[in-house]
Motif scaffolding. Structure first.
Motif, PDB file in Angstrom:
ATOM      1  N   UNK B  21       0.859  -1.176   0.000  1.00  0.00           N
ATOM      2  CA  UNK B  21       0.000   0.000   0.000  1.00  0.00           C
ATOM      3  C   UNK B  21       0.899   1.231   0.000  1.00  0.00           C
ATOM      4  N   UNK B  22       0.713   2.070  -0.982  1.00  0.00           N
ATOM      5  CA  UNK B  22       1.536   3.272  -1.090  1.00  0.00           C
ATOM      6  C   UNK B  22       0.902   4.396  -0.276  1.00  0.00           C
ATOM      7  N   UNK B  23       1.124   4.371   1.033  1.00  0.00           N
ATOM      8  CA  UNK B  23       0.419   5.304   1.910  1.00  0.00           C
ATOM      9  C   UNK B  23       0.901   6.726   1.715  1.00  0.00           C
ATOM     10  N   UNK B  24       2.159   6.862   1.325  1.00  0.00           N
ATOM     11  CA  UNK B  24       2.671   8.198   1.065  1.00  0.00           C
ATOM     12  C   UNK B  24       3.715   8.051  -0.022  1.00  0.00           C
ATOM     13  N   UNK B  25       3.702   8.985  -0.935  1.00  0.00           N
ATOM     14  CA  UNK B  25       4.513   8.809  -2.137  1.00  0.00           C
ATOM     15  C   UNK B  25       5.229  10.109  -2.475  1.00  0.00           C
ATOM     16  N   UNK B  26       6.553  10.120  -2.388  1.00  0.00           N
ATOM     17  CA  UNK B  26       7.351  11.291  -2.772  1.00  0.00           C
ATOM     18  C   UNK B  26       6.838  12.589  -2.173  1.00  0.00           C
ATOM     19  N   UNK B  27       6.647  12.585  -0.878  1.00  0.00           N
ATOM     20  CA  UNK B  27       6.112  13.787  -0.246  1.00  0.00           C
ATOM     21  C   UNK B  27       7.244  14.715   0.165  1.00  0.00           C
ATOM     22  N   UNK B  28       7.083  15.992  -0.155  1.00  0.00           N
ATOM     23  CA  UNK B  28       8.036  17.018   0.249  1.00  0.00           C
ATOM     24  C   UNK B  28       7.310  18.092   1.024  1.00  0.00           C
ATOM     25  N   UNK B  29       7.847  18.458   2.159  1.00  0.00           N
ATOM     26  CA  UNK B  29       7.371  19.679   2.819  1.00  0.00           C
ATOM     27  C   UNK B  29       8.390  20.080   3.869  1.00  0.00           C
ATOM     28  N   UNK B  30       8.277  21.298   4.353  1.00  0.00           N
ATOM     29  CA  UNK B  30       9.172  21.691   5.435  1.00  0.00           C
ATOM     30  C   UNK B  30       8.436  22.598   6.401  1.00  0.00           C
ATOM     31  N   UNK B  31       8.883  22.544   7.635  1.00  0.00           N
ATOM     32  CA  UNK B  31       8.231  23.295   8.702  1.00  0.00           C
ATOM     33  C   UNK B  31       9.269  24.215   9.340  1.00  0.00           C
ATOM     34  N   UNK B  32       8.894  25.480   9.487  1.00  0.00           N
ATOM     35  CA  UNK B  32       9.779  26.457  10.114  1.00  0.00           C
ATOM     36  C   UNK B  32       9.533  26.489  11.619  1.00  0.00           C
ATOM     37  N   UNK B  33      10.516  26.987  12.380  1.00  0.00           N
ATOM     38  CA  UNK B  33      10.293  27.102  13.825  1.00  0.00           C
ATOM     39  C   UNK B  33       9.102  28.025  14.122  1.00  0.00           C
ATOM     40  N   UNK B  34       8.290  27.643  15.065  1.00  0.00           N
ATOM     41  CA  UNK B  34       7.167  28.474  15.486  1.00  0.00           C
ATOM     42  C   UNK B  34       5.980  28.470  14.554  1.00  0.00           C
ATOM     43  N   UNK B  35       5.985  27.600  13.582  1.00  0.00           N
ATOM     44  CA  UNK B  35       4.936  27.601  12.570  1.00  0.00           C
ATOM     45  C   UNK B  35       3.929  26.472  12.836  1.00  0.00           C
ATOM     46  N   UNK B  36       2.691  26.681  12.423  1.00  0.00           N
ATOM     47  CA  UNK B  36       1.722  25.592  12.451  1.00  0.00           C
ATOM     48  C   UNK B  36       1.523  25.113  11.023  1.00  0.00           C
ATOM     49  N   UNK B  37       1.882  23.853  10.796  1.00  0.00           N
ATOM     50  CA  UNK B  37       1.779  23.313   9.448  1.00  0.00           C
ATOM     51  C   UNK B  37       0.699  22.244   9.451  1.00  0.00           C
ATOM     52  N   UNK B  38      -0.198  22.268   8.490  1.00  0.00           N
ATOM     53  CA  UNK B  38      -1.305  21.324   8.475  1.00  0.00           C
ATOM     54  C   UNK B  38      -1.171  20.296   7.363  1.00  0.00           C
ATOM     55  N   UNK B  39      -1.518  19.056   7.684  1.00  0.00           N
ATOM     56  CA  UNK B  39      -1.687  18.044   6.642  1.00  0.00           C
ATOM     57  C   UNK B  39      -3.174  17.737   6.628  1.00  0.00           C
ATOM     58  N   UNK B  40      -3.832  18.123   5.552  1.00  0.00           N
ATOM     59  CA  UNK B  40      -5.287  17.956   5.518  1.00  0.00           C
ATOM     60  C   UNK B  40      -5.655  16.974   4.422  1.00  0.00           C
ATOM     61  N   UNK B  41      -6.653  16.172   4.682  1.00  0.00           N
ATOM     62  CA  UNK B  41      -7.097  15.223   3.676  1.00  0.00           C
ATOM     63  C   UNK B  41      -8.113  14.276   4.268  1.00  0.00           C
TER      64      UNK B  41
END
Lengths: 463, 385
Positions: B21-41
């Motif tokens: 099962x390819x649960x995640x495929x070639x995912x790129x992202x980055x999070x900066x200090x103090x930031x709120x980053x969302x993964x929505x789906x």
């Protein structure tokens, strides 16, 4: 409730009560303890008119699902009446009940649990026809099932007839559940959180289907949901429940845009919204929902209420009274005691300042509360009447002596509210019914409470 | 400086029949200090798997197929007296450490990753309500975490800190001696947040932090998270299917579908200049409390199963805008600003920019216009079974 037409209501609910678990254990009997039932639905009255979609909203444990199950006779009411098309459903002959079961259906929350995994779609959907002996013969039954499946968007029906639930997606399963409810051509359908288990992208499809079917099958819905945006989308009228009581009911748009009951207001303020973003006001309510086994006296919502009414002889502001009342609650619950007094400075003052804090979002807090992380507020800046201030000090002293009863007694005379002593009756106010003491003399009371109240669209307070 | 940098991360679940099962495929992202980053789906899009894989908490059959997870930290045994990595470690090709002080978490073994959990990255689990042990006092559970990850602390200090943490999230410090069943739902959630903050992590992973809560309590928890972030400068990676919650708390987000990032950028960009057919469909399909007389349109079909998926865009089977090209390969990320300004499709590797995975980015205006029409979505024929 003024209605533009004089339709007869399809369902009339009056004074409905459902208490659970009234049984007593032997220890309780020996000790002579009173049974303490869960008051799931406690005095609800509601009329549902044909063709309407009536939404029931509220937090978990407010009794909305119990209300739904009472309406389809899955539970027997403890007290009160339910009339369906004029007939009392609690007192039916067998034959009347058979008719009733055909006309009233329910759609359950979780299509992964409500379908029998060993029955094919055909078996599931045709079962109500067999039980109610509605259609004779296999061919006729099969064609009726096919028809319904196509109506709920499962076409071509042949593909689905012999499928088992585990071969279907969540959206398809819920459509099967809807088909099972509609196959007997009912008049009234209770939908209990029908889309909460479905993925966002397929929810809308099921909701729109339900709306289309309403026209096609001439249905009346009771739509139960904790999701207020769904209530807004689906329902003509909405009822808001809190701890077994209906606190407000009326046309959905009015209830949402201009909530009258403080609980309704808090509930809608708490809903995040893409469009409001950071401008949204937060809910101005303290604490959490208390246990329905031992609900607060008077208005069930009064311990959390932002607009709690001061006694008539209260000399200060409502804001000061709300804090004084929270002080009293903390003393009663034993949340404030001598241990909590700080070592530096006056211990009485420090207890009073802790007791007067409000557990609310930051935008409603005092400056001192924000500085201290909500553990202190500035008593001097509140316009507490002098007798109240004296009572608070006395109570704090009693607490320092470890005498909780004396502390409560010191407050009992001064910090009182009609909200705790009398239960508000649902009374008409404009287009709706509200159960709140503030609306008992029409809208006259609201002016005195202060301008902090407003509808959802009111401008947010400046920081 | 970036706190977390995820490069081409692919995660698989092995299935008995030999497929994956390819649960995640070639995912790129980055999070900066103090930031709120969302993964929505939606459920099954791989968002929880992705977050869990960062700290090696996947189920037994899950594994990182490929990719890097660079995080701003150095293991104690690899650090010099300033906490920076030793030169000898950087030069050692067997140690996943970069000169800028980042370590590739994907290459750590299970003993090493334990030093990262809690201290650097803490998780607020899904259904945090059930995350507390019913037979230990709540305070002791926080103490346990502190002592495990900071063994130099004395028990007394740890108890003191546990009480401070509870007080910080709005629970009376005395309640540290209570058991979980004596807490209400909102308090349990707060206690779990306090526990996650126990060792002062740089990143909090909050998996559906409010899903099981009533709306008024949810409101307070969201406020609490925002306040913690302001006070401690902690970054938060939030995972949720609830678009309105995400819109409110996230600075940036990535919209995931079928194990792929479909669109990423600043939250306002994603909502105001939506540039992916899936995000457009999602926006059409959820009701909001403020708007009257909406017409909701659902996306036809159902999400893919991800078991050995074919080539091609993951969304193509449900997408009304799919063209020939979409069947050949999943689209790369294109820059949205360029497409909006010049109507051209330019691939982008800038992960802070607003980007979208759609070949038809050059016709963005038209797609946005069409996506609002219900018929665009309903008229396509979908093989649903």
């Amino acid at each position: 409730m003024d209605r533009p037409d004089d339709r007869e209501p399809l369902v009339e609910i009056e004074g409905l009560r459902k208490l659970f678990d009234q049984s007593q254990g032997i220890v309780d009997t020996v000790l002579g303890r009173e049974p303490q039932p869960v008051r799931a639905v406690d005095g609800v009255s509601l009329d549902i008119y044909p063709g309407d979609t009536v939404g029931i909203a509220g937090e978990s444990g407010c009794g909305k699902t119990t209300l739904g199950k009472l309406l389809v006779k899955l539970y027997e009411p403890t007290e009160g009446t339910i009339r369906f098309d004029g007939d009392d459903v609690t007192d039916m002959t067998r034959e009347d009940e058979r008719q009733f079961r055909k006309r009233v259906q329910m759609i359950f929350q979780d299509p992964f649990e409500s379908l029998n995994p060993r029955m094919t779609v055909y078996d599931t959907v045709s079962e109500p026809l067999k039980i109610n002996e509605m259609v004779d013969g296999y061919d006729e039954r099969r064609s009726r099932v096919k028809q319904v499946l196509e109506d709920v968007g499962l076409g071509p029906a042949e593909v689905y007839l012999d499928a088992f639930p585990d071969e279907l997606s969540g959206g398809e399963r819920q459509r099967v559940a809807i088909a099972r409810a509609l196959v007997v051509d009912p008049d009234f359908v209770v939908c209990d959180e029908p889309v909460s288990m479905l993925d966002v992208s397929i929810r809308a499809g099921v909701l729109n289907l339900m709306q289309d079917l309403q026209d096609e099958y001439d249905l009346t819905y009771l739509f139960i949901s904790h999701d207020l945006s769904l209530i807004r989308y689906m329902c003509d009228r909405a009822g808001i429940m809190y701890l077994g009581n209906m606190v407000e009911q009326g046309p959905t748009d009015d209830v949402i845009d201009d909530p009258k009951h403080p609980y309704t207001e808090a509930l809608f303020d708490a809903v995040p919204d893409v469009e409001l973003g950071d401008d949204r006001r937060r809910a101005n309510a303290t604490g959490e929902v208390p246990s329905p086994r031992n609900p607060p006296s008077g208005c069930r919502y009064h311990p959390r209420c932002a607009h709690i009414i001061p006694p008539e002889d209260w000399g200060g502001s409502q804001a000061a009274f709300r804090r004084a009342f929270q002080f009293k609650l903390k003393v009663q619950r034993g949340e404030l005691d001598a241990e909590a007094a700080s070592d530096d400075g006056d211990p009485v003052e420090s207890l009073v300042e802790q007791g007067l804090t409000l557990d609310v979002p930051e935008e409603y807090r005092s400056e001192r509360e924000i500085e201290t992380g909500g553990h202190r507020t500035d008593a001097a800046s509140l316009d507490l009447p002098s007798d109240a201030r004296t009572a608070l000090d006395e109570a704090a002293e009693a607490l320092l002596d470890g005498d909780q009863d004396a502390a409560v007694a010191a407050l009992d005379e001064v910090v009182t509210t009609p909200c705790a002593s009398r239960k508000p009756r649902p009374l008409p106010s404009g287009t709706r019914e509200v159960a709140c003491h503030r609306y008992e003399d029409g809208d006259a009371n609201t002016g005195a409470i202060g301008g902090s109240n407003g509808g959802l669209n009111a401008a947010p307070a400046e920081d | 400086m970036t706190l977390l940098e995820v490069n081409d991360l692919s995660i698989r679940y092995a299935v008995d029949d030999g497929s994956a099962v390819h649960a995640s495929d070639d995912v790129n992202f980055s999070v900066e200090p103090g930031e709120t980053y969302g993964l929505v789906g939606e459920s099954g899009c791989g968002k929880t798997t992705l977050a869990k894989s960062l700290v090696h908490l996947l189920d037994d059959n899950g594994y990182i197929e490929d990719g890097e997870v660079w995080f701003e930290t150095t293991l104690p045994q690899w650090a010099d007296e300033n906490g920076d990595p030793k030169q000898s470690v950087i030069d050692d090709p067997d140690k996943p450490v970069r000169a800028d002080g980042k370590t590739d978490l994907a290459q750590l073994n299970s003993k090493q990753i334990r030093d990262i959990r809690w201290r650097d990255i803490a998780i607020i689990p899904q259904s945090a309500m059930n995350a507390l042990n019913p037979v230990y006092k709540v305070g002791d559970q926080i103490v346990e975490a502190i002592l495990r990850h900071e063994p130099e602390t004395t028990a007394e200090e740890a108890h003191e800190r546990a009480r401070d943490l509870l007080e910080r999230v709005g629970i009376e410090p005395d309640r540290a001696d209570d058991y979980a069943h004596q807490f209400s739902g909102g308090m349990k959630q707060r206690a779990v947040i306090a526990m996650a903050m126990a060792c002062g992590p740089d990143l909090l992973i909050a998996d559906e932090p409010t899903t099981a809560l009533d709306v008024i309590i949810q409101d307070r928890i969201l406020e609490e998270l925002e306040a913690l972030q302001e006070e401690f400068g902690v970054s938060i990676l939030v995972i949720s299917h609830d678009i309105s919650v995400m819109a409110e708390i996230c600075d940036r987000m990535a919209v995931m579908y079928g194990g792929k990032v479909m669109e990423s950028g600043r939250t306002e960009e994603i909502f105001d200049a939506t540039a992916n057919p899936y995000t457009l469909g999602l926006k059409n399909s959820f009701p909001t409390i403020t708007s009257k007389d909406q017409d909701l349109v659902s996306i036809p079909g159902t999400p893919p199963t991800l078991r050995d998926p074919d080539e091609g865009c993951r969304f193509r089977e449900r997408c009304p805008f799919a063209v020939e090209e979409c069947h050949a390969a999943h689209p790369p990320m294109y820059d949205v600003a360029t497409a909006d300004a010049e109507g051209r499709a330019v691939e982008s590797t800038d992960r802070r920019a607003h980007t979208t995975a759609c070949y038809r980015i050059d016709e963005l205006e038209q797609i946005r216009t069409d996506a609002i029409n219900e018929s665009t979505w309903t008229d396509q024929t979908i093989e649903s079974r």
